[in-house]
Structures are given as structure tokens and as C-alpha cells.
Write an enzyme that holds these catalytic residues in place. Structure first.
Site, mmCIF file in Angstrom:
data_model
loop_
_atom_site.group_PDB
_atom_site.id
_atom_site.type_symbol
_atom_site.label_atom_id
_atom_site.label_comp_id
_atom_site.label_asym_id
_atom_site.label_seq_id
_atom_site.Cartn_x
_atom_site.Cartn_y
_atom_site.Cartn_z
ATOM 1 N N LYS A 45 11.078 59.028 18.040
ATOM 2 C CA LYS A 45 9.892 58.235 17.908
ATOM 3 C C LYS A 45 9.068 58.811 16.936
ATOM 4 O O LYS A 45 8.703 59.844 17.076
ATOM 5 C CB LYS A 45 9.246 58.164 19.265
ATOM 6 C CG LYS A 45 9.899 57.114 20.248
ATOM 7 C CD LYS A 45 9.134 57.077 21.363
ATOM 8 C CE LYS A 45 9.524 56.065 22.267
ATOM 9 N NZ LYS A 45 8.647 55.746 23.850
ATOM 10 N N ARG A 85 17.253 82.263 26.258
ATOM 11 C CA ARG A 85 15.999 82.780 26.741
ATOM 12 C C ARG A 85 16.198 84.157 27.212
ATOM 13 O O ARG A 85 15.587 85.149 27.009
ATOM 14 C CB ARG A 85 15.254 81.805 27.652
ATOM 15 C CG ARG A 85 14.549 80.606 26.464
ATOM 16 C CD ARG A 85 13.497 79.794 27.328
ATOM 17 N NE ARG A 85 13.111 78.994 26.477
ATOM 18 C CZ ARG A 85 12.267 77.669 27.008
ATOM 19 N NH1 ARG A 85 11.955 77.737 28.201
ATOM 20 N NH2 ARG A 85 11.735 76.916 26.031
ATOM 21 N N GLY A 108 8.279 72.851 23.129
ATOM 22 C CA GLY A 108 6.985 72.353 22.816
ATOM 23 C C GLY A 108 6.406 73.164 21.981
ATOM 24 O O GLY A 108 5.445 72.597 21.055
ATOM 25 N N GLY A 126 13.956 71.551 21.745
ATOM 26 C CA GLY A 126 15.055 71.318 22.977
ATOM 27 C C GLY A 126 16.441 70.779 22.240
ATOM 28 O O GLY A 126 17.449 71.200 22.382
#
Ligand code: 3PG
Ligand code: MG
Length: 422
Positions: A222, A62, A402, A379
Site C-alpha cells: 500500500k 536479533r 517499524g 519485516g
């Protein structure tokens, strides 16, 4: 990253007239081309929320991505004032100080980076007042003030008082409607920084206006955390590869015996709805056709490949099998564009990273051969690609977690929307 950099100026000029409800990816942003920064105080929202261990930055991606913006502004004689959050502190907390990150940034920049112990108030004001043209200053963690996350207008105004212009270079924080990511854009002339510009260009090329056919690979544990993402993707892509633990949920919903595999057995109806929607939308769903099964959830547990009709009742699916890998490769062969989020197996444990690593290399090869535009983010995904050694061999790897997921879900990101001029 390996991809070509967007031509300077093309970003703002190529934009089509915005359509109502269309997501702001390549429309109506002012870039640094449009900013007259000499002698100006430029508040730059960056994402310095990097992983650290004992005060040392362990992944500087980053930081590397924001160097072009900082250098350009500084070289043009702007006073570069960096704003960022770090972690999720509840109020001021020394553990979440940005100071060590500012030190790491200065090393990469090969320039001094001054630091102020607060992002508003007398200390920040004095530090800004002391700046000369071209200087770089980092202000302390914006989340030390609870008003940041509330997008408090008074706090945004206090930040705005420190600058003449606002540049947002933090795509990875753009899903947050916070004062430094959103509110501030309404208080000062606002511009997209170079890293933001690149993210938007590449993401738009991958999903909003892609070269077809488009394939998406979605993995991870999930279904429940990626419902909206899957629902949006089946409308947009031509083929969807489903791997990871979430594939077990789909297999179970189709009546496949999955033994003791991790699955959300209560999500059967939802999984079937997604499959039905995919069929209506002409999106091919590529589920595993075989599996790597072990009897213990641990690294190097002995493992065996089974067809779906033969998964042992006491076994656990920990990766997709060799025939599935071959099918995924064939799907990639047919695609012009690929979007990837989530590993195909339990990639943090060897050898269950195998399919993810093999496919990562294949994607890198096709990309290198000029056959595929490949974009990945999130991530775990970036960690998996880096572990496979191909983190810099895709067309573009997003630094966002996110924010990348919300973008894949088709959502508008407040930090991006606030930059729009149209
Ligand atoms: C991230 O690391 O994903 C961004 O910096 C956003 O951080 P947050 O999830 O704490 O808002
Ligand atoms: Mg996050």
C-alpha cells in the site's frame, strides 16, 4: 553480516558538530568504549521480541546481534542485566514471558543467563543483588507493567534503581518512547551498545551521508502506509524504484489499465503529488514497464507477462515483468548505494517472488563485487531476502521493522535521541 565492522572508537570521534534539527545518527553518542563497567550493574535494553512457535525461537537474528554487547560487558566484569519487551501483552500474561527467550539466548551465548519473574520490585532486586561480576541476568517482560509504554517516570526510576549504567542495544525498539527505551536514558549514564552502534553507522552511511548515486527500492502492498517514506525518499535519493502492490496505485493514477489488480484507487492524487515532487527534486522514478499477470490470487496460478498497454481487464498484476527487472538492474548498476524496503511482487506465493529473488541476488552480487553499499530493513523485506538466500550477503540488514520505516521516513527515533550527549 558481510559489512566491515566500524573501527572501535571511530563512532564517537568522527562526529561532526551537531546541526539543529539534524537527525541523530552519528553524532554525540557514548559507546561501550567510554563505559567503565567493572563491578557495575549495567542495565542493557535489548530487543528480545523475536518470533517464536510453541516456546521455541524461530528466528534468532536479533539474539545473535546482541551477543557482542553482552559478551563485552560481561568480559569487562560488568553485571549484565537485560531488559526487553516481548509481544504486546495487556498486563502480566504467561504467554508473553521472556523466560523461553532467555533460554535460547543462553544457548547462543554459551553462558548462564539467570532469570527474574519481574523487571522491578523485590524479585528483580533480589536477583540483581545475587549477581557476581560478569554474570548475565534477564528480567521479565517490561510490558507486564503498563507504565512501561506510558514512559512513566516512577517506573523508569524503579528500573534505574537496579543499575548503575544504561546501555541501549535495541535499535528496533528505538521508535518507541517507552520507559526502558527512552525514560531510563535520562536517569542513568547512557551508552549505545555495539548492535545499536552498528545500526546507526550503517543506516547513516545509507541515507544521511551516502556515496552517490543512491537508489531506493520500495515495495509492499500500500501507498497509504508508506506515504511519508516515499515523500522523504524522493528528497534524498537519486532514483526510486517502486514495486509491489503500491506500484499499481501509481500506474492507475497515470491512466494505465490495471485490470483487477490490488490498488488504492482513491490515492491517485497523492501518487501524482509524489511523482511531481520527485521531478522537482530530480529523483528518477522507476515504475514497472511490464507485469506478471495471473487470473487467481494463489500460488502457482498460471501467469503471463504483459506490457502495460495490454493488461487484461480480468487479470491481476502479481509481480513486475522481465523488462522491469532489466531496468531495475540497470538502475542498480548506476548506483553506489542502495536502500531497500518491501518486496517487488507477491513474494509469499511462488512464482510471484521471482523478481524480488532475482533482484536480491543481483544486489548481493554487486555488493560482493564491491560496487554497491546495500542496506535493507523492515519485516517483510528481511523475510524476502532470507527466502532468497541472501540475508547475509548485503552490506547490512537491519533487524528493525517499524523503527527502520520511521528512520526511512526521516523521523527522529526517541530511543536514539535520548542517547545523544550533544
Ligand atoms: C519490533 O518487533 O518491531 C519491535 O520489537 C517493536 O515492537 P512493537 O511494535 O510491539 O513496539
Ligand atoms: Mg513492530
Amino acid at each position: 553480516m558481510a559489512g566491515p565492522s566500524p573501527a572501535i572508537g571511530a563512532f564517537a570521534m568522527r562526529r561532526p558538530a551537531p546541526r539543529a534539527g539534524e537527525r541523530g545518527t552519528d553524532m554525540g553518542f557514548r559507546t561501550l568504549n567510554d563505559a567503565d563497567v567493572k563491578g557495575k550493574r549495567v542495565l542493557v535494553r535489548v530487543d528480545l521480541n523475536v518470533p517464536t512457535e510453541n516456546g521455541k525461537v524461530t528466528d534468532a537474528t536479533r539474539l545473535e546481534r546482541i551477543l557482542p554487547t553482552i559478551k563485552e560487558l560481561s568480559d569487562k566484569g560488568g553485571k549484565v542485566i537485560l531488559l526487553s519487551h516481548f509481544g504486546r501483552p495487556k498486563g502480566r500474561d504467561a504467554k508473553n514471558s521472556l523466560r523461553p527467550v532467555a533460554v535460547a539466548l543462553a544457548d547462543l551465548l554459551h553462558r548462564d543467563v539467570a532469570f527474574a519473574d519481574d523487571c522491578i520490585g523485590p524479585q528483580a532486586e533480589a536477583a540483581v543483588a545475587a549477581m557476581r561480576d560478569g554474570d548475565v541476568l534477564c528480567l521479565e517482560n517490561t510490558r507486564f507493567h503498563k507504565e512501561e509504554e506510558k514512559n512513566d517516570p516512577g517506573f523508569a526510576a524503579a528500573l534505574a534503581g537496579l543499575g548503575d549504567l544504561y546501555v541501549n542495544d535495541a535499535f528496533s525498539a528505538a521508535h518507541r518512547a517507552h520507559a526502558s527505551t527512552e525514560g531510563l536514558a535520562h536517569k542513568l549514564p547512557a551508552f549505545a551498545g555495539r548492535a545499536m552502534q552498528r545500526e546507526l553507522e550503517h543506516l547513516s552511511a545509507a541515507l544521511d551521508k551516502p556515496k552517490r548515486p543512491v537508489v531506493a527500492i520500495v515495495g509492499g502492498a500500500k501507498v497509504s502506509t508508506k506515504l511519508e517514506l516515499l515523500g522523504n525518499l524522493v528528497e534524498k535519493v537519486d532514483a526510486l524504484v517502486i514495486g509491489g502492490g503500491m506500484a499499481n496505485t501509481f500506474l492507475h493514477a497515470q491512466g494505465v489499465g490495471i485490470g483487477k489488480s490490488l490498488a488504492e484507487t482513491d490515492m491517485g492524487a497523492t501518487a501524482r503529488d509524489i511523482l511531481a515532487k520527485a521531478e522537482r527534486r530530480n529523483c528518477a522514478i522507476i515504475l514497472p514497464v511490464d507485469a506478471i499477470v495471473a487470473y487467481h490470487f494463489e500460488a502457482n496460478a498460471p501467469s503471463y507477462a504483459y506490457g502495460l498497454d495490454a493488461i487484461p481487464a480480468d487479470g491481476m498484476i502479481l509481480d513486475v515483468g522481465p523488462q522491469s527487472v532489466a531496468r531495475i538492474k540497470a538502475t542498480i548498476d548506476d548506483a553506489a548505494t542502495l536502500v531497500w524496503n518491501g518486496p517487488l511482487g507477491a513474494f509469499e506465493m511462488r512464482p510471484f517472488d521471482h523478481a524480488t529473488v532475482v533482484i536480491a541476488h543481483y544486489v548481493a552480487e554487486r555488493t560482493k563485487a564491491g560496487r554497491l553499499v546495500s542496506v535493507a530493513g523492515g519485516g517483510d523485506t528481511v523475510a524476502a531476502l532470507n527466502a532468497a538466500g541472501v540475508g547475509d550477503r548485503l552490506t547490512y540488514v537491519s533487524t528493525a521493522g517499524g523503527a527502520f520505516l520511521e528512520w526511512m521516513e526521516g523521523k527522529s527515533l526517541p530511543g536514539v535521541e535520548a542517547l545523544r550527549t550533544a
